[in-house]
Design an enzyme around this catalytic site. Structure first.
Site, PDB file in Angstrom:
ATOM      1  N   CYS A  25      41.063   5.077  18.993  1.00 48.28           N
ATOM      2  CA  CYS A  25      40.090   4.236  18.484  1.00 48.28           C
ATOM      3  C   CYS A  25      40.975   2.821  18.164  1.00 48.28           C
ATOM      4  O   CYS A  25      40.651   1.732  17.956  1.00 48.28           O
ATOM      5  CB  CYS A  25      39.680   4.368  17.000  1.00 48.28           C
ATOM      6  SG  CYS A  25      38.298   5.703  17.285  1.00 48.28           S
ATOM      7  N   HIS A  44      38.367  -2.344  13.636  1.00 47.68           N
ATOM      8  CA  HIS A  44      37.615  -1.102  14.090  1.00 47.68           C
ATOM      9  C   HIS A  44      36.310  -0.543  13.315  1.00 47.68           C
ATOM     10  O   HIS A  44      36.622  -0.343  12.346  1.00 47.68           O
ATOM     11  CB  HIS A  44      38.703  -0.009  14.457  1.00 47.68           C
ATOM     12  CG  HIS A  44      37.949   1.148  14.666  1.00 47.68           C
ATOM     13  ND1 HIS A  44      37.091   1.431  15.679  1.00 47.68           N
ATOM     14  CD2 HIS A  44      38.168   2.318  14.207  1.00 47.68           C
ATOM     15  CE1 HIS A  44      36.644   2.836  15.893  1.00 47.68           C
ATOM     16  NE2 HIS A  44      37.357   3.137  14.922  1.00 47.68           N
ATOM     17  N   ASN A  53      30.037   3.950  15.520  1.00 46.85           N
ATOM     18  CA  ASN A  53      31.730   3.914  15.956  1.00 46.85           C
ATOM     19  C   ASN A  53      31.602   3.917  17.531  1.00 46.85           C
ATOM     20  O   ASN A  53      31.464   5.119  17.956  1.00 46.85           O
ATOM     21  CB  ASN A  53      32.226   4.854  15.316  1.00 46.85           C
ATOM     22  CG  ASN A  53      33.705   5.104  15.260  1.00 46.85           C
ATOM     23  OD1 ASN A  53      34.285   4.517  16.500  1.00 46.85           O
ATOM     24  ND2 ASN A  53      34.540   5.639  14.509  1.00 46.85           N
TER      25      ASN A  53
END
Length: 340
Positions: free
Chosen positions: A119, A261, A291
């Site tokens: 990520c 993020h 996500n």
């Protein structure tokens, strides 16, 4: 790739942006039909209401090509010197997916390679692309982050199936001056491999294969220890953000927009609270897309540019945390970009 002398103060400057979400959508109510969960349970713990997912046969390269094409159109480019693809879900273990993306975009035989930082992939990819430009190895770089995370998620695991979605984002970077809008500021990156077990896919790699043992049931899927991950994510994103802001010669109060993020609404809130970022400066799209792994930052940048939440002149703080463990942060002044 260009090997000419490097001018002083040379920097990577964002000059185009694009994003892509696959059309299929899975809502919380859809998940509640097959999992022991509910819309209220998911929203309370993650802030997510829906996520986009790839259809059967769709791969990461398909998402990357769509986002990359839009970033090139935004920049008005038909050529680059290099393509960098940050992904956790390559089309195959080998070869890298980036050369296929470059070919399908009609970019010819340019340098193209993958970066793997889960990520935190966009920030690690941004550092890589910036290095190519700063060294004089490239004048124009296309950085794409794309993840088809739902292809590595156990559909029966409530802890991960409710969180992740698929998507891609891309930026076009050119050589420019460090003091112009769009120039990528000092990057702060870090990792801690001693905690790699917190976020992993245990099976399928050389360690498992060399053991001669079959993959244990479930080990081919993504696993995450949520409670411990939360603590480390908040700590490292906060610390990296403060360091990046300081290295840019700024104060946290100078930041107009926080683009973190999109891991989990609770993590986003905790980081922003610790940094004392006001509510109006916190950008988010996690409710609509979930996500999306490494793609989450450029996806949010593209969407916020398109809908006006992010405008030219805003001082932006980027920060991310992911497997590895890995983390990072950077600042820049947002440029005037053409939204496509």
């Amino acid at each position: 790739m260009n090997g000419s002398a490097v001018p002083p103060g040379r920097a990577a400057v964002i000059t185009g942006i694009g994003s892509y979400l696959p059309p299929d959508v899975v809502t919380n109510d859809d998940l509640a039909l097959r999992l022991d969960t509910s819309d209220a349970w998911i929203r309370t713990r993650t802030g997510i209401g829906r996520r986009h997912v790839v259809s059967p046969g769709t791969a990461t390269s398909d998402l990357a090509v769509e986002a990359g094409a839009r970033a090139l159109e935004s920049a008005g480019w038909d050529r680059v010197d290099a393509v960098v693809l940050a992904t956790t879900t390559p089309d195959q273990p080998t070869p890298a997916t980036a050369p296929q993306v470059a070919s399908r975009l009609g970019l010819g035989t340019v340098a193209a390679f993958d970066v793997s930082a889960v990520c935190t992939g966009f920030l690690y990819g941004l550092a890589t692309a910036s290095g190519l430009i700063a060294s004089g190895a490239a004048e124009q770089v296309l950085l794409v982050t794309a993840d088809a995370f739902t292809t590595i998620i156990d559909p029966e695991d409530r802890g991960t199936a409710v969180i992740f979605g698929d998507g891609a984002g891309a930026v076009a970077l050119r050589a420019g001056d460090a003091d112009e809008p769009g120039a990528v500021g000092p990057l702060v990156l870090g990792s801690d491999g001693s905690l790699s077990h917190l976020i992993e896919v245990p099976g399928g790699g050389s360690r498992q294969r060399s053991s001669g043992k079959p993959v244990d049931p479930g080990d081919q899927f993504f696993k995450m220890l949520g409670r411990e991950t939360y603590r480390h994510a908040v700590e490292h994103m906060t610390d990296a953000s403060r360091t990046a802001v300081g290295r840019a010669g700024l104060e946290i109060s100078d930041i107009d927009r926080l683009v973190a993020h999109q891991a989990n609404a609770r993590i986003l809130e905790a980081v922003a609270d610790r940094l004392e970022i006001p509510a109006g400066a916190r950008l988010s799209n996690i409710e609509q897309v979930g996500n999306t792994g490494g793609a989450s930052i450029p996806l949010l940048l593209a969407q916020a540019t398109a809908d006006g939440r992010l405008a030219a002149g805003h001082r932006v703080l980027l920060t991310a945390f992911g497997g590895g463990l890995s983390w990072g942060a950077a600042t820049l002044v947002w440029p005037e970009l053409r939204s496509v």
